[in-house]
Design a protein around this motif. Structure first.
Motif, PDB file in Angstrom:
ATOM      1  N   GLU A 286      -4.722   5.354   3.354  1.00 55.30           N
ATOM      2  CA  GLU A 286      -4.148   4.009   3.538  1.00 55.30           C
ATOM      3  C   GLU A 286      -4.777   3.390   4.771  1.00 55.30           C
ATOM      4  OE1 GLU A 286       0.143   3.572   3.650  1.00 55.30           O
ATOM      5  OE2 GLU A 286      -0.021   1.492   4.338  1.00 55.30           O
TER       6      GLU A 286
ATOM      7  N   ASP B 206       4.571   5.173   7.793  1.00 54.29           N
ATOM      8  CA  ASP B 206       3.967   5.275   6.464  1.00 54.29           C
ATOM      9  C   ASP B 206       3.681   6.723   6.083  1.00 54.29           C
ATOM     10  OD1 ASP B 206       4.194   2.582   6.433  1.00 54.29           O
ATOM     11  OD2 ASP B 206       2.041   2.142   6.438  1.00 54.29           O
TER      12      ASP B 206
ATOM     13  N   LYS C  83       0.834  -1.212   0.000  1.00 58.05           N
ATOM     14  CA  LYS C  83       0.000   0.000   0.000  1.00 58.05           C
ATOM     15  C   LYS C  83       0.864   1.255   0.000  1.00 58.05           C
ATOM     16  CE  LYS C  83      -1.959  -1.272   3.875  1.00 58.05           C
ATOM     17  NZ  LYS C  83      -1.305  -2.603   3.974  1.00 58.05           N
ATOM     18  N   THR C  84       1.804   1.310   0.947  1.00 63.77           N
ATOM     19  CA  THR C  84       2.629   2.518   1.057  1.00 63.77           C
ATOM     20  C   THR C  84       3.547   2.657  -0.153  1.00 63.77           C
ATOM     21  OG1 THR C  84       2.584   2.148   3.441  1.00 63.77           O
ATOM     22  CG2 THR C  84       4.024   3.878   2.666  1.00 63.77           C
TER      23      THR C  84
END
Ligand SMILES: Nc1nc2c(ncn2[C@@H]2O[C@H](COP(=O)(O)OP(=O)(O)O)[C@@H](O)[C@H]2O)c(=O)[nH]1
Ligand SMILES: [Mg+2]
Length: 217
Positions: free
Chosen positions: A118, A73, A44-45
């Motif tokens: 996120e 993040d 995701k990051t």
């Protein structure tokens, strides 16, 4: 048993009311908001970093990062060039609409075109909580295995786009793409899907094109 269900329904309807308020804040600011969901470590990051870097010349992005602990993040999103805001959920396994609402109260959306949220790494709980975003994106990854659509149907059923990340690992990890895609198709027919690698950049152009289309639509 019945009482439990009533409580869950009440929590979810309170959440949905605040999600609708969040949506109207995004709409009034002319911002498109996306909810990124995935298991921990799916990328995701990494996808946020790549997306922010590639879109930076054409648009300003904000990232709201949900994490059980740490600012790691949000720091990565900020280093890539986004306006970044961290929500520490204090142990909760998902973001909810009130958490996003409190982040929105503390940040300015002026000049922002796209907000990426996120979510906490988890393939179960985040699917049940609307945040007020316009679209939700699931990031799957090759090392997770090809059986995940079958094991987490709720997550695969509810999303608007799917990214299959880490395709650079296909030669090294057993992953039957046909079996995986068949599971996805049963749950979410015709789902917009991108196969890419945040590591090598393969497949990234099509993803950037799609996300750019969302931001200007
Ligand atoms: N081989 C490979 N590794 C990746 C790729 N994308 C992310 N990673 C790695 O996967 C790990 C988890 O990535 P991260 O973005 O932190 O995942 P998150 O927990 O979903 O936010 C890190 O070690 C990344 O470097 C990719 O496309 N290929
Ligand atoms: Mg992350």
């Amino acid at each position: 048993m019945t009482k439990n269900i009533q409580v869950v329904e009440k929590i979810l309807s309170a959440n949905d009311r605040i999600a609708a308020e969040n949506r109207s804040i995004f709409d009034q600011a002319g911002v498109i908001a996306l909810n990124f969901m995935a298991s921990p470590g799916a990328g995701k990051t990494s996808l946020i970093e790549q997306t922010v870097r590639r879109l930076l010349p054409v648009m300003k992005l904000a990232v709201i990062d949900g994490d059980i602990a740490t600012n790691f993040d949000a720091d990565r999103a900020a280093a890539a060039g986004a306006l970044a805001f961290q929500i520490n959920t204090g142990g909760e396994c998902h973001l909810d609409a009130p958490m996003v609402s409190s982040a929105l109260k503390q940040m300015s959306l002026k000049g922002i075109q796209l907000v990426i949220i996120e979510n906490v790494g988890n393939l179960v709980c985040p699917a049940s909580f609307q945040l007020g975003t316009h679209k939700s994106v699931l990031i799957a990854s090759i090392p997770e295995g090809d059986d995940k659509p079958y094991k987490y149907p709720g997550m695969y059923r509810g999303v608007d786009a799917l990214v299959i990340n880490k395709i650079d690992l296909l030669p090294y990890v057993p992953f039957n793409m046909e079996f995986f895609q068949k599971g996805v198709e049963i749950l979410n027919p015709g789902l917009v899907t991108f196969r890419l690698s945040c590591r090598t950049g393969d497949g990234m152009d099509q993803w950037i094109e799609w996300i750019q289309t969302q931001a200007i639509s």
